[in-house]
Scaffold this motif. Structure first.
Motif, PDB file in Angstrom:
ATOM      1  N   ALA A  14       0.862  -1.178   0.000  1.00  0.00           N
ATOM      2  CA  ALA A  14       0.000   0.000   0.000  1.00  0.00           C
ATOM      3  C   ALA A  14       0.900   1.229   0.000  1.00  0.00           C
ATOM      4  O   ALA A  14       1.875   1.280   0.760  1.00  0.00           O
ATOM      5  N   SER A  15       0.574   2.185  -0.854  1.00  0.00           N
ATOM      6  CA  SER A  15       1.373   3.401  -0.948  1.00  0.00           C
ATOM      7  C   SER A  15       0.463   4.604  -1.095  1.00  0.00           C
ATOM      8  O   SER A  15      -0.615   4.526  -1.705  1.00  0.00           O
ATOM      9  N   TYR A  16       0.923   5.706  -0.528  1.00  0.00           N
ATOM     10  CA  TYR A  16       0.239   6.990  -0.704  1.00  0.00           C
ATOM     11  C   TYR A  16       1.309   8.042  -0.909  1.00  0.00           C
ATOM     12  O   TYR A  16       2.315   8.091  -0.187  1.00  0.00           O
ATOM     13  N   SER A  17       1.109   8.912  -1.905  1.00  0.00           N
ATOM     14  CA  SER A  17       2.119   9.923  -2.187  1.00  0.00           C
ATOM     15  C   SER A  17       1.507  11.099  -2.918  1.00  0.00           C
ATOM     16  O   SER A  17       0.425  10.998  -3.507  1.00  0.00           O
ATOM     17  N   HIS A  18       2.239  12.221  -2.880  1.00  0.00           N
ATOM     18  CA  HIS A  18       1.934  13.387  -3.703  1.00  0.00           C
ATOM     19  C   HIS A  18       3.079  13.556  -4.683  1.00  0.00           C
ATOM     20  O   HIS A  18       4.257  13.513  -4.295  1.00  0.00           O
ATOM     21  N   THR A  19       2.760  13.769  -5.947  1.00  0.00           N
ATOM     22  CA  THR A  19       3.780  13.980  -6.969  1.00  0.00           C
ATOM     23  C   THR A  19       3.378  15.149  -7.856  1.00  0.00           C
ATOM     24  O   THR A  19       2.198  15.529  -7.912  1.00  0.00           O
ATOM     25  N   ILE A  20       4.354  15.715  -8.554  1.00  0.00           N
ATOM     26  CA  ILE A  20       4.080  16.845  -9.441  1.00  0.00           C
ATOM     27  C   ILE A  20       4.719  16.607 -10.805  1.00  0.00           C
ATOM     28  O   ILE A  20       5.656  15.824 -10.941  1.00  0.00           O
ATOM     29  N   THR A  21       4.172  17.279 -11.801  1.00  0.00           N
ATOM     30  CA  THR A  21       4.780  17.393 -13.125  1.00  0.00           C
ATOM     31  C   THR A  21       4.800  18.861 -13.489  1.00  0.00           C
ATOM     32  O   THR A  21       3.766  19.539 -13.419  1.00  0.00           O
ATOM     33  N   LEU A  65       1.204  26.856 -12.157  1.00  0.00           N
ATOM     34  CA  LEU A  65       1.540  25.873 -11.133  1.00  0.00           C
ATOM     35  C   LEU A  65       1.745  24.514 -11.787  1.00  0.00           C
ATOM     36  O   LEU A  65       1.171  24.231 -12.846  1.00  0.00           O
ATOM     37  N   PRO A  66       2.544  23.650 -11.191  1.00  0.00           N
ATOM     38  CA  PRO A  66       2.714  22.303 -11.759  1.00  0.00           C
ATOM     39  C   PRO A  66       1.465  21.460 -11.542  1.00  0.00           C
ATOM     40  O   PRO A  66       0.665  21.719 -10.630  1.00  0.00           O
ATOM     41  N   TYR A  67       1.273  20.464 -12.400  1.00  0.00           N
ATOM     42  CA  TYR A  67       0.254  19.457 -12.145  1.00  0.00           C
ATOM     43  C   TYR A  67       0.575  18.789 -10.808  1.00  0.00           C
ATOM     44  O   TYR A  67       1.742  18.513 -10.505  1.00  0.00           O
ATOM     45  N   LYS A  68      -0.446  18.516 -10.034  1.00  0.00           N
ATOM     46  CA  LYS A  68      -0.227  17.841  -8.749  1.00  0.00           C
ATOM     47  C   LYS A  68      -1.162  16.651  -8.646  1.00  0.00           C
ATOM     48  O   LYS A  68      -2.362  16.756  -8.929  1.00  0.00           O
ATOM     49  N   SER A  69      -0.590  15.522  -8.246  1.00  0.00           N
ATOM     50  CA  SER A  69      -1.366  14.287  -8.160  1.00  0.00           C
ATOM     51  C   SER A  69      -1.259  13.698  -6.764  1.00  0.00           C
ATOM     52  O   SER A  69      -0.168  13.620  -6.186  1.00  0.00           O
ATOM     53  N   LYS A  70      -2.403  13.301  -6.222  1.00  0.00           N
ATOM     54  CA  LYS A  70      -2.457  12.556  -4.969  1.00  0.00           C
ATOM     55  C   LYS A  70      -2.730  11.101  -5.322  1.00  0.00           C
ATOM     56  O   LYS A  70      -3.752  10.788  -5.936  1.00  0.00           O
ATOM     57  N   ASN A  71      -1.803  10.228  -4.945  1.00  0.00           N
ATOM     58  CA  ASN A  71      -1.782   8.870  -5.469  1.00  0.00           C
ATOM     59  C   ASN A  71      -2.030   7.826  -4.383  1.00  0.00           C
ATOM     60  O   ASN A  71      -1.470   7.922  -3.285  1.00  0.00           O
ATOM     61  N   ILE A  72      -2.832   6.847  -4.739  1.00  0.00           N
ATOM     62  CA  ILE A  72      -3.048   5.672  -3.885  1.00  0.00           C
ATOM     63  C   ILE A  72      -2.741   4.434  -4.720  1.00  0.00           C
ATOM     64  O   ILE A  72      -3.225   4.306  -5.850  1.00  0.00           O
ATOM     65  N   ASP A  73      -1.920   3.550  -4.177  1.00  0.00           N
ATOM     66  CA  ASP A  73      -1.571   2.300  -4.860  1.00  0.00           C
ATOM     67  C   ASP A  73      -1.738   1.135  -3.904  1.00  0.00           C
ATOM     68  O   ASP A  73      -1.276   1.182  -2.756  1.00  0.00           O
ATOM     69  N   LEU A  74      -2.400   0.074  -4.384  1.00  0.00           N
ATOM     70  CA  LEU A  74      -2.553  -1.171  -3.637  1.00  0.00           C
ATOM     71  C   LEU A  74      -2.184  -2.322  -4.561  1.00  0.00           C
ATOM     72  O   LEU A  74      -2.556  -2.309  -5.737  1.00  0.00           O
ATOM     73  N   SER A  75      -1.466  -3.302  -4.047  1.00  0.00           N
ATOM     74  CA  SER A  75      -1.132  -4.447  -4.891  1.00  0.00           C
ATOM     75  C   SER A  75      -0.929  -5.690  -4.044  1.00  0.00           C
ATOM     76  O   SER A  75      -0.600  -5.618  -2.855  1.00  0.00           O
ATOM     77  N   ALA A  76      -1.129  -6.821  -4.710  1.00  0.00           N
ATOM     78  CA  ALA A  76      -0.873  -8.139  -4.116  1.00  0.00           C
ATOM     79  C   ALA A  76      -0.058  -8.939  -5.114  1.00  0.00           C
ATOM     80  O   ALA A  76      -0.381  -8.980  -6.302  1.00  0.00           O
ATOM     81  N   GLU A  77       1.019  -9.591  -4.625  1.00  0.00           N
ATOM     82  CA  GLU A  77       1.945 -10.301  -5.507  1.00  0.00           C
ATOM     83  C   GLU A  77       2.287 -11.659  -4.899  1.00  0.00           C
ATOM     84  O   GLU A  77       2.502 -11.775  -3.689  1.00  0.00           O
ATOM     85  N   SER A  81       8.931 -16.784 -11.545  1.00  0.00           N
ATOM     86  CA  SER A  81       7.499 -16.768 -11.842  1.00  0.00           C
ATOM     87  C   SER A  81       6.743 -16.025 -10.756  1.00  0.00           C
ATOM     88  O   SER A  81       7.041 -16.173  -9.566  1.00  0.00           O
ATOM     89  N   TYR A  82       5.778 -15.242 -11.189  1.00  0.00           N
ATOM     90  CA  TYR A  82       4.939 -14.541 -10.221  1.00  0.00           C
ATOM     91  C   TYR A  82       3.634 -14.137 -10.894  1.00  0.00           C
ATOM     92  O   TYR A  82       3.498 -14.130 -12.112  1.00  0.00           O
ATOM     93  N   VAL A  83       2.672 -13.801 -10.041  1.00  0.00           N
ATOM     94  CA  VAL A  83       1.408 -13.237 -10.496  1.00  0.00           C
ATOM     95  C   VAL A  83       1.104 -12.056  -9.591  1.00  0.00           C
ATOM     96  O   VAL A  83       1.381 -12.096  -8.385  1.00  0.00           O
ATOM     97  N   SER A  84       0.572 -10.984 -10.173  1.00  0.00           N
ATOM     98  CA  SER A  84       0.295  -9.789  -9.373  1.00  0.00           C
ATOM     99  C   SER A  84      -0.976  -9.119  -9.856  1.00  0.00           C
ATOM    100  O   SER A  84      -1.375  -9.249 -11.023  1.00  0.00           O
ATOM    101  N   ALA A  85      -1.598  -8.394  -8.947  1.00  0.00           N
ATOM    102  CA  ALA A  85      -2.772  -7.587  -9.260  1.00  0.00           C
ATOM    103  C   ALA A  85      -2.679  -6.306  -8.456  1.00  0.00           C
ATOM    104  O   ALA A  85      -2.288  -6.328  -7.273  1.00  0.00           O
ATOM    105  N   GLY A  86      -2.994  -5.208  -9.084  1.00  0.00           N
ATOM    106  CA  GLY A  86      -2.867  -3.928  -8.393  1.00  0.00           C
ATOM    107  C   GLY A  86      -3.976  -2.971  -8.763  1.00  0.00           C
ATOM    108  O   GLY A  86      -4.627  -3.096  -9.810  1.00  0.00           O
ATOM    109  N   PHE A  87      -4.182  -2.019  -7.874  1.00  0.00           N
ATOM    110  CA  PHE A  87      -5.154  -0.942  -8.094  1.00  0.00           C
ATOM    111  C   PHE A  87      -4.434   0.380  -7.871  1.00  0.00           C
ATOM    112  O   PHE A  87      -3.601   0.509  -6.969  1.00  0.00           O
ATOM    113  N   PHE A  88      -4.726   1.354  -8.712  1.00  0.00           N
ATOM    114  CA  PHE A  88      -4.156   2.681  -8.512  1.00  0.00           C
ATOM    115  C   PHE A  88      -5.221   3.745  -8.721  1.00  0.00           C
ATOM    116  O   PHE A  88      -6.184   3.560  -9.482  1.00  0.00           O
ATOM    117  N   GLN A  89      -5.054   4.828  -8.008  1.00  0.00           N
ATOM    118  CA  GLN A  89      -5.957   5.974  -8.157  1.00  0.00           C
ATOM    119  C   GLN A  89      -5.133   7.252  -8.060  1.00  0.00           C
ATOM    120  O   GLN A  89      -4.286   7.398  -7.178  1.00  0.00           O
TER     121      GLN A  89
END
Length: 1001
Positions: free
Chosen positions: A700-707, A739-751, A758-766
């Protein structure tokens, strides 16, 4: 990934992978570019891993594709946050010739192609302008010239500038972290090059191959490519040097149909460009339907000659185990020259006939126009000749104490410069025409829009004696981007505490951008200077159009233009210079003596300075009796911008053709104007992961990023889009206070890592993105410019000649009755003091109040089929947003839409055993909005899928024969506007083959 984590990953791989020799390069490179982080405790080996690592009579060494996939998987597995990677299969052997082609195999990554090869990337629907590309953790400058007469916009690094042979790995960071440089809300992509001390001893690899590009028109389809890398350590591994270089030459062609549209209309409108209500319009759009009509239809036959040279030198010194000094220099040059033969048909919206589909956004079936005067059929020659040179010199000093303290200083001076390579400029056009066209039609019923025409009796469009020179444009452009950057980072590793490490650092970046251009313009579209029969026949050659689009639906249509006239650009330019001074006596702009290089009249400069300190804490602990990791950080960014611009000031316009106005400019050239802006951001980032089961990871991750805003949006100075036209005129001005683009990000994944590779993964991002940059259009007059169209003399001519009078008839009347309004230089019509003011749609940029919520899912599986040597990679990315464009709404309704969003998928099947490696890959991307035209109407790219393949055979140890093919099936590309039927480009696709030999010692 930190140096300590890199060492942990290396330890996990020792004894099971030949690529373990390459992994320290990755760790060392990262130790020079990112703050050290604590490594998570390695998971217990699986049964398969234990079996592979167990002592046997003869060690099993995993190499090639499987080694690359394993190391990429280990980077993903051991990272905190969502990180994907591609690793080299061996020294000097990256999976694909082009870095972008390799990156598209990563889940959620798709590429944009230029001149037939990958150049920029889109990650999770965010295009190249939203992704930051680093070289060994350093922000790289970028330069491009575009059309040669507008400010470059993108900050995106072009992967075509770097050869893949000198790359050890590429990492894609999809989640933010405090220690990463900011600039990519889509991703941060780090290109990692090898380091000599990470690979003790002497190592050498060299490869040579020949490339066959079947897209090439005509002969000379084979071109050479060479690459080599040499690494050696001395003084018991205390000193190391590494040198690599590559040379690539490619000749190819891009044959494309391009349709340019006027602004969209409502069916109820009755303006210039709208459809008639008579029986000649079949299924006319209803009053509330939105439709678009073509303004210009072209076939562009382009031949490209590209030469790329790369080189890198690295010196490392390690006087004691705790101190390493690294000095590196990287050079890349990319020279491109292209020639385009074009047939163009302009639509004047007079006597027309057309047919339309049903629906709120009707698409054209066909569109025809008929002329009662000598309409021109355009033959145009275009030449681009530019070279981009990138230099990067850097130094790194890393020290690690015995008591846990780490300190690192990294600095670099890097430049990117683009400029023309010839005497004509960077982007040049010479227009010619045959007058006497009676009708023209654009038929949309095939994949390739079919252009056809008829000529008046007795006019042969393929007879050079009927050709006249018309307008010309020699655009001389220059861009230079210089980045000076210094980073001080450090950290402390705790021996016994819930806290693993405390990391800190600060980066200072000074980015200086200059773009300049000048234009030698002669808008003689009426061909008043040179009558027919004055151009030598040996300047011309015929171009067969159906053969250039062979395999595309519509190429066999008997109505299709069969042949056109092309010409030698250099010879034509020289001939017209001697005949009429096409450069030395151009209607606007001045040339450097003895050349067709225009003096710069527009000069834009941006200075961007930023300071970014950060603090980051990492922790390892047990959660429900299972290992867990937490990393929390905070980054502060402060940026100041100064934007200065020198732009030409037009004093008047001259009506020179039916829908063309040519500008005259003040001799002073204008003055520099300066605007300023600033912004700051506080950017938190938190990453958490745990292993509830062995070989299973939850993240699980949460972050703010800009472009940061693109350069074109920040440029100062008002620029008018010339030539000015009757139906609508445009201008633009930038805004450095964005102003720069600003994104508030949420990421969830299971691996689940269920095998050694070999691996299998599934993730969700917003992502919730704010500060989008939108265009604001305000209609106003600029510089007091007036138009003779609709003026006193014009109205008198119409009163005497009738509403259907042609431009030439109107000009003749004014020459007789108002001779002072005839411009002596161009023969065109000038405006009088009481004539109408020209209305410009002036576009500026501002931050929108709108917010986009973008979310999606990523699914991936990588599987090795036991000991067969076969394996497969499958991934699929779903991207959704809340801001789709509604094609049925007119331009008067303001809409907010995010470009680039689309689903994507990859499928790779490979074999790696018995000295044989083979891979076949399919990459697919669904339809997406690529942007908007100058009026604000949307442009879409159709779904596209491409098959690539490669294979190699090691017939002696260290000596391999290899081959590869790009676009095996010759997939075609197409785009449309509001209506599915309204094609705006259609490109033929062709395969590119390579065969070579590689020696590694």
């Amino acid at each position: 990934m930190s140096a300590s984590r890199g060492r942990a990953s290396m330890g996990l791989a020792v004894g099971v992978s030949l690529y373990a020799l390459m992994l320290p390069q990755i760790a060392a490179a990262q130790s020079n570019t990112a703050p050290p982080e604590p490594a998570p405790a390695p998971a217990a080996p699986t049964a398969d891993e234990a079996a592979e690592a167990a002592p046997v009579a003869e060690a099993i060494i995993v190499t090639g594709i499987r080694s690359s996939l394993r190391e990429s998987m280990n980077i993903k597995k051991n990272a905190q946050g969502v990180v994907d990677a591609i690793s080299a299969e061996d020294i000097g052997k990256f999976p694909d010739t082009n870095l972008a082609e390799s990156l598209q195999r990563i889940t959620g990554v798709s590429i944009d192609r230029s001149n037939g090869e990958g150049s920029t990337v889109t990650v999770r629907g965010f295009g190249p302008e939203y992704n930051l590309v680093l070289l060994n953790g350093r922000q790289m400058p970028t330069s491009s010239l575009g059309d040669g007469a507008s400010p470059p916009s993108s900050r995106s690094f072009d992967f075509a500038n770097l050869a893949s042979e000198a790359v050890a790995a590429v990492e894609v960071y999809k989640t933010g972290r405090a220690s990463l440089p900011t600039g990519g809300i889509g991703s941060v992509i780090n290109i990692i090059t090898p380091r000599p001390l990470s690979r003790p001893g002497t190592h050498f690899s060299v490869a040579a191959k020949t490339v066959l590009d079947t897209s090439r028109n005509g002969s000379n389809k084979l071109t050479p490519e060479f690459s080599g890398i040499f690494s050696k350590t001395f003084a018991d591994g205390r000193i190391g040097i590494l040198i690599n270089g590559s040379y690539q030459r490619r000749k190819g062609s891009v044959n494309q149909a391009d349709i340019v549209y006027h602004r969209s209309f409502l069916g109820s409108e009755n303006n210039w460009g709208t459809l008639s209500y008579g029986p000649e319009t079949v299924n006319r759009p209803g009053p509330n339907d939105v439709y678009q009509v073509p303004q210009n239809a072209l076939y562009n036959i382009t031949d490209i000659d590209r030469e790329r040279i790369n080189g890198q030198a690295v010196l490392q010194v390690r006087p004691v185990d705790s101190l390493t000094a690294t000095f590196d220099y990287t050079l890349s040059t990319n020279r491109i020259k292209s020639h385009t033969d074009t047939i163009g048909t302009w639509f004047n919206y007079g006597n027309n006939a057309s047919a339309w589909t049903d629906g709120p956004t009707p698409g054209p079936v066909y569109y025809s126009e008929f002329f009662n005067y000598a309409k021109d059929l355009s033959y145009q020659g275009t030449q681009l000749a530019n070279r981009s040179i990138n230099h990067s010199a850097g130094g790194n000093l890393a020290w690690k104490s015995d008591f846990g303290l780490r300190v690192e200083l990294d600095a670099h001076h890097s430049t990117a410069e683009s400029k023309p390579t010839g005497n004509y400029g960077s982007s040049n056009v010479i227009g010619t025409a045959v007058f006497g066209q009676a009708s023209q039609t654009l038929d949309y019923r095939d994949f390739l829009p079919v252009i056809s025409y008829t000529m008046s009796p007795g006019i042969d469009p393929l007879n050079p004696a009927n050709v006249q020179p018309t307008g010309s444009s020699f655009r001389n452009a220059y861009m230079r981007d210089r980045i000076n950057e210094a980073t001080l980072r450090g950290g402390y590793d705790f021996d016994s505490s819930i806290i693993d490490s405390l990391d800190f650092g600060v980066t200072a970046t000074d980015n200086k951008v200059r773009s300049a251009f000048g234009v030698l313009q002669t808008d003689d579209w009426g061909a008043v200077r040179v009558p027919p029969g004055n151009l030598p026949a040996d300047l011309f050659y015929t171009v067969n159009i159906p053969s250039k689009f062979d395999g595309m639906s519509g190429a066999n249509n008997p109505a299709l233009v069969q042949q056109i006239l092309g010409f030698d650009f250099d010879k034509m330019a020289d001939y017209l210079e001697n005949l009429v001074g096409i450069c030395s006596a151009s209607w606007s702009g001045t040339a450097q003596p003895g050349t067709c290089l225009a003096n710069y009249t527009t000069d834009r400069r941006i200075r961007e300075k930023s300071v970014a300190p950060y603090l980051q804490l990492s922790s390892t602990f047990d959660l429900f009796n299972h290992p867990a990791h937490l990393r929390a950080g905070l980054r502060y960014e402060r940026t100041r911008i100064t934007s200065s611009a020198l732009v030409p000031v037009p004093t008047s316009v001259v009506w020179v053709a039916s829908n063309e106005f040519q500008a005259k400019f003040a001799s002073s050239g204008g003055d520099f104007t300066t605007l300023k802006g600033k912004y700051s951001n506080l950017l938190p980032a938190i990453d958490f992961d745990m292993s509830p089961l062995r070989d299973v990871k939850l993240r699980a991750s949460y972050s703010h990023t800009i472009t940061r805003p693109d350069y074109a949006s920040m440029q100062g100075g008002i620029g008018i889009n010339f030539p000015v036209r009757i139906g609508g005129n445009a201008a633009s001005v930038g805004n450095p206070d964005l102003l720069p683009y600003k994104s508030k990000n949420i990421d969830l994944s299971a691996e689940w890592y269920y095998g050694p590779s070999s691996y299998v993964s599934a993730g969700f991002f917003q992502k919730t993105v704010s500060n989008y940059i939108e265009s604001v259009v305000e209609n106003q007059n600029l510089f007091g410019l007036r138009t003779p169209f609709g003026g006193v003399a014009y109205n008198a001519a119409i009163g005497a000649l009738g509403a259907g009078a042609s431009f030439e008839q109107i000009k003749a009347y004014i020459a007789t009755n108002y001779p002072s309004l005839i411009d002596p230089a161009t023969g065109g019509i000038q405006a009088g003091s009481g004539d109408p003011l020209i209305d410009f749609a002036v576009t500026t940029r501002r931050n929108s109040d709108e917010r986009a919520k973008i979310h999606g899912f990523e699914f991936a599986i990588q599987h090795n089929f036991w000991n067969t040597g076969f394996g497969a990679i499958l991934n699929y990315t779903i991207v959704r947003g809340n801001s789709d464009f509604n094609n049925a709404l007119p331009l008067s309704v303001r809409q907010f839409a995010v470009s680039g969003l689309s689903d994507s998928a990859n499928a790779v099947l490979f074999y790696d055993k018995h000295n044989i490696q083979a891979r076949i890959a399919y990459n697919w991307r669904d339809e997406f909005l690529t942007g908007f035209n100058e009026f604000g109407d949307p442009l879409y790219v159709d779904p596209y899928g491409q098959v690539d393949a490669s294979a190699s055979y090691e017939f002696r140890k260290g000596l391999s024969l290899f081959g590869e093919v790009i676009n095996l099936t010759g997939a075609k590309r197409r785009g449309h506007t509001r209506a599915e039927e309204a094609t705006f480009f259609a490109t033929k696709g062709e395969a590119r083959y390579a065969l070579g030999v590689r020696a590694t010692f």
